[in-house]
Structures are given as structure tokens and as C-alpha cells.
Design a protein around this motif. Sequence first.
Motif, PDB file in Angstrom:
ATOM      1  N   LYS A  83       0.852  -1.183   0.000  1.00 30.63           N
ATOM      2  CA  LYS A  83       0.000   0.000   0.000  1.00 30.63           C
ATOM      3  C   LYS A  83       0.889   1.233   0.000  1.00 30.63           C
ATOM      4  O   LYS A  83       1.907   1.278   0.690  1.00 30.63           O
ATOM      5  CB  LYS A  83      -0.889  -0.028   1.243  1.00 30.63           C
ATOM      6  N   SER A  84       0.488   2.242  -0.774  1.00 29.48           N
ATOM      7  CA  SER A  84       1.224   3.503  -0.818  1.00 29.48           C
ATOM      8  C   SER A  84       0.286   4.606  -1.277  1.00 29.48           C
ATOM      9  O   SER A  84      -0.767   4.352  -1.859  1.00 29.48           O
ATOM     10  CB  SER A  84       2.404   3.391  -1.784  1.00 29.48           C
ATOM     11  N   SER A  85       0.689   5.840  -1.032  1.00 24.10           N
ATOM     12  CA  SER A  85      -0.090   6.988  -1.489  1.00 24.10           C
ATOM     13  C   SER A  85       0.617   7.628  -2.671  1.00 24.10           C
ATOM     14  O   SER A  85       1.841   7.726  -2.698  1.00 24.10           O
ATOM     15  CB  SER A  85      -0.229   8.006  -0.357  1.00 24.10           C
ATOM     16  N   CYS A  86      -0.160   8.055  -3.638  1.00 25.04           N
ATOM     17  CA  CYS A  86       0.403   8.770  -4.783  1.00 25.04           C
ATOM     18  C   CYS A  86      -0.211  10.171  -4.869  1.00 25.04           C
ATOM     19  O   CYS A  86      -0.240  10.777  -5.916  1.00 25.04           O
ATOM     20  CB  CYS A  86       0.210   7.979  -6.076  1.00 25.04           C
ATOM     21  N   SER A  88      -3.409  12.878  -2.859  1.00 22.75           N
ATOM     22  CA  SER A  88      -4.811  12.824  -2.459  1.00 22.75           C
ATOM     23  C   SER A  88      -5.721  12.955  -3.677  1.00 22.75           C
ATOM     24  O   SER A  88      -5.527  13.854  -4.482  1.00 22.75           O
ATOM     25  CB  SER A  88      -5.087  13.965  -1.477  1.00 22.75           C
ATOM     26  N   PRO A  89      -6.673  12.102  -3.884  1.00 20.06           N
ATOM     27  CA  PRO A  89      -7.070  10.917  -3.125  1.00 20.06           C
ATOM     28  C   PRO A  89      -6.452   9.629  -3.664  1.00 20.06           C
ATOM     29  O   PRO A  89      -6.927   8.547  -3.357  1.00 20.06           O
ATOM     30  CB  PRO A  89      -8.580  10.907  -3.312  1.00 20.06           C
ATOM     31  N   CYS A  90      -5.431   9.718  -4.477  1.00 20.16           N
ATOM     32  CA  CYS A  90      -4.819   8.554  -5.132  1.00 20.16           C
ATOM     33  C   CYS A  90      -4.126   7.637  -4.127  1.00 20.16           C
ATOM     34  O   CYS A  90      -3.374   8.090  -3.276  1.00 20.16           O
ATOM     35  CB  CYS A  90      -3.815   9.040  -6.175  1.00 20.16           C
ATOM     36  N   LYS A  91      -4.389   6.330  -4.252  1.00 19.70           N
ATOM     37  CA  LYS A  91      -3.730   5.322  -3.421  1.00 19.70           C
ATOM     38  C   LYS A  91      -3.332   4.154  -4.303  1.00 19.70           C
ATOM     39  O   LYS A  91      -4.001   3.842  -5.279  1.00 19.70           O
ATOM     40  CB  LYS A  91      -4.653   4.830  -2.316  1.00 19.70           C
ATOM     41  N   ILE A  92      -2.243   3.514  -3.923  1.00 16.91           N
ATOM     42  CA  ILE A  92      -1.775   2.325  -4.625  1.00 16.91           C
ATOM     43  C   ILE A  92      -2.046   1.128  -3.716  1.00 16.91           C
ATOM     44  O   ILE A  92      -1.624   1.112  -2.561  1.00 16.91           O
ATOM     45  CB  ILE A  92      -0.273   2.416  -4.937  1.00 16.91           C
ATOM     46  N   ASN A  93      -2.754   0.141  -4.222  1.00 15.34           N
ATOM     47  CA  ASN A  93      -3.012  -1.121  -3.531  1.00 15.34           C
ATOM     48  C   ASN A  93      -2.613  -2.226  -4.487  1.00 15.34           C
ATOM     49  O   ASN A  93      -3.216  -2.389  -5.546  1.00 15.34           O
ATOM     50  CB  ASN A  93      -4.494  -1.252  -3.165  1.00 15.34           C
ATOM     51  N   GLU A 106      -9.327   1.062  -6.122  1.00 22.52           N
ATOM     52  CA  GLU A 106     -10.387   1.370  -5.163  1.00 22.52           C
ATOM     53  C   GLU A 106     -10.594   0.211  -4.189  1.00 22.52           C
ATOM     54  O   GLU A 106     -11.678  -0.330  -4.047  1.00 22.52           O
ATOM     55  CB  GLU A 106     -11.675   1.712  -5.913  1.00 22.52           C
ATOM     56  N   TYR A 107      -9.537  -0.129  -3.521  1.00 16.27           N
ATOM     57  CA  TYR A 107      -9.507  -1.226  -2.555  1.00 16.27           C
ATOM     58  C   TYR A 107     -10.412  -0.933  -1.361  1.00 16.27           C
ATOM     59  O   TYR A 107     -10.404   0.166  -0.824  1.00 16.27           O
ATOM     60  CB  TYR A 107      -8.055  -1.403  -2.101  1.00 16.27           C
TER      61      TYR A 107
END
Length: 134
Positions: A83-86, A88-93, A106-107
Motif C-alpha cells: 500500500k502507498s499513497s500517490c 490525495s485521493p490517489c492510493k496504490i493497492n 479502489e480497494y
Amino acid sequence: MTNNDQKIKCEMNFILSSLIFLLMLFSINTYAKDDFNVISQCSDEYEMDCSVYRFSESKNKEIIKGIKSPYVKKINDNLFYVKSSCGSPCKINLFISRDEDDYTGEYISFNEKNYCLIESDSKKKDCICEKYFF
């Protein structure tokens, strides 16, 4: 001690030594087959530029690069979650197995017992449950 007793003792020592050697050999082979790991490595102390690597027997591969502060969790011997942030609101799962990886934007949740991934689809305004890797 008679000659027959010495012979029996020698045979028992040989059998015991052979069993110990076979157990050691089996343990080494079993350990070598379980060589699978996922790690993150960052180029700076603030973890602003990191890469995630899969190490699987002879197949080592950089899975993703240029991410911020990755969190790597081992789910079991065959599966890792990153898990990581790229931003707001982007997230890596990302789910990584020995041979493949799967990204979900969109985990929501992951059931570790049946390998079911629950994620949302903002465009369709829907939730999806899919079985992955197994």
C-alpha cells in the motif's frame, strides 16, 4: 560385550546416523523451495522515491518504482500486500504473488481465508468481489 552385541550396536549407530543425515537433507531442500519475498527500497531517508521488488527463487523483478512510503505486509507464504499513497485521493493497492501481481485503485477489503478482494467502481457506483491468485 559379545561379538554379536557389538555388531548390533554398530548397525544401530549406522541407522541412526543415516536417519539424521536424511532429515537434515530434507530440511535444507524444503527451506530452499520457500524462497519468496517482497521488499521496498528507498533512495532517500524521507521515503519519497521508493521501489518494490519481488524475490522469487530465480525470478527477481522490480514491480513498481517512484512511490512514496510503501507499506509491505506478508499475507501468507504465497502473497504480499503493498500500500502507498500517490497523492490525495490517489492510493496504490497492490497484491503480489510468486508469479503475478494485481493493482486495484479502489480497494476496500481483502479476505485472507478465501482470497476474495472487495473493491469499488466509482464510475459504475458498484462494489465488486473477485477471487484472486488461487
